[in-house]
Design a protein around this motif. Sequence first.
Motif, PDB file in Angstrom:
ATOM      1  N   ALA A 189       2.244   4.538   3.586  1.00 12.87           N
ATOM      2  CA  ALA A 189       2.398   4.786   2.153  1.00 12.87           C
ATOM      3  C   ALA A 189       3.857   5.028   1.788  1.00 12.87           C
ATOM      4  O   ALA A 189       4.367   4.497   0.795  1.00 12.87           O
ATOM      5  N   GLY A 190       4.556   5.830   2.592  1.00 15.07           N
ATOM      6  CA  GLY A 190       5.950   6.107   2.310  1.00 15.07           C
ATOM      7  C   GLY A 190       6.873   4.985   2.723  1.00 15.07           C
ATOM      8  O   GLY A 190       7.790   4.615   1.989  1.00 15.07           O
ATOM      9  N   LEU A 191       6.639   4.441   3.915  1.00 13.83           N
ATOM     10  CA  LEU A 191       7.455   3.344   4.429  1.00 13.83           C
ATOM     11  C   LEU A 191       7.532   2.198   3.435  1.00 13.83           C
ATOM     12  O   LEU A 191       8.620   1.707   3.101  1.00 13.83           O
ATOM     13  N   ALA A 192       6.380   1.753   2.954  1.00 13.68           N
ATOM     14  CA  ALA A 192       6.342   0.616   2.028  1.00 13.68           C
ATOM     15  C   ALA A 192       7.105   0.919   0.744  1.00 13.68           C
ATOM     16  O   ALA A 192       7.782   0.046   0.187  1.00 13.68           O
ATOM     17  N   ALA A 193       7.015   2.159   0.291  1.00 10.46           N
ATOM     18  CA  ALA A 193       7.713   2.532  -0.945  1.00 10.46           C
ATOM     19  C   ALA A 193       9.222   2.481  -0.785  1.00 10.46           C
ATOM     20  O   ALA A 193       9.948   2.258  -1.757  1.00 10.46           O
ATOM     21  N   GLY A 194       9.712   2.693   0.447  1.00  9.44           N
ATOM     22  CA  GLY A 194      11.143   2.713   0.671  1.00  9.44           C
ATOM     23  C   GLY A 194      11.763   1.361   0.965  1.00  9.44           C
ATOM     24  O   GLY A 194      12.989   1.237   0.982  1.00  9.44           O
ATOM     25  N   LEU A 195      10.946   0.332   1.203  1.00 12.16           N
ATOM     26  CA  LEU A 195      11.470  -0.993   1.527  1.00 12.16           C
ATOM     27  C   LEU A 195      12.054  -1.675   0.290  1.00 12.16           C
ATOM     28  O   LEU A 195      11.740  -1.314  -0.843  1.00 12.16           O
ATOM     29  N   ASP A 196      12.888  -2.683   0.537  1.00 10.77           N
ATOM     30  CA  ASP A 196      13.486  -3.439  -0.567  1.00 10.77           C
ATOM     31  C   ASP A 196      12.401  -4.225  -1.297  1.00 10.77           C
ATOM     32  O   ASP A 196      11.667  -5.023  -0.685  1.00 10.77           O
ATOM     33  N   ARG A 197      12.320  -4.012  -2.570  1.00  7.86           N
ATOM     34  CA  ARG A 197      11.287  -4.663  -3.377  1.00  7.86           C
ATOM     35  C   ARG A 197      11.520  -6.171  -3.454  1.00  7.86           C
ATOM     36  O   ARG A 197      12.621  -6.627  -3.757  1.00  7.86           O
TER      37      ARG A 197
END
Length: 299
Positions: A189-197
């Motif tokens: 949940a957190g990892l995906a939120a921090g990746l480059d959109r």
Amino acid sequence: MTAPLPLDALHARLPSPLVEVTDDRLARHGVQLLLKRDDLLHPRIPGNKWRKLRLNLRAAAESGHHTLLTFGGAYSNHLRATAAAGRLLGFATIGVVRGAELADRPLNASLAQAAEDGMRLHFIDRSTYRRKTDPDVIADLERRFGRCYLVPEGGSNAAAAAGCADLGRELGGVADVVTVACGTGGTLAGLAAGLDRGTQCAIGFPVLKGGGFLDGEIQRLQHAAFGGRRGDWRLDTRFHCGGYARTTPELRAFADEFAERHGLAPDLTYVAKMLYGTYALAEEGRFAPGTRVAAVITG
């Protein structure tokens, strides 16, 4: 009771190392593998456990709590990590353990380490454990142990997801796809939120049988932490190998070969299943030639 120490007492190696792996099994498909060595973040609180606990520990200290209470199974890495963090920072810790029958048995190595770090272990029956978030169960625990800061099973809540967003940010621009094992979903949940959109995506490999339910749990965590779904992510539920802490001869053979080739013995509960799935996706042609895959070694 002495107040907990500042969070700075939990010094971590940030960012965690990123190591390239050369492997002909991937190279023939044009895939480059990088290992995100989050297992090296902290000697006692590795990887996603440090990231998930960090903001929870800060919230506990800022709200004046001196005791942490959390939940886990008999082999829970989360219980060990919480006990270690409590010892390092000066929190008392209570671990509510699934399985009342375990109270009459010798402690396994995992629980023994938690107890050595000062955690008070409280064993409850499996039926009650399934209701661990019910208000009446929480009220009974508070009557028994007094005022505690509650950390959910696996440490996964909004604070945990927010803490894991830094993991995604550390991987910005260095990988096209990030793969990670999933137990409760907080790390993904957190990892995906921090990746480059728009340019990076994450794939989570549930280690529990029937792990598709984590899709809803991850969305719930992202809504709580970030206000809505964040990042490009998906789950692949095929590589649980029979369920939590279960293995197969194929998984063990893969883990042994990986260790021999690369000098890293992946744990069979989480990391080996993620790597096994990552290699299988490459074999299936799911990654375009030239794809850089970062596999998170959570420890």
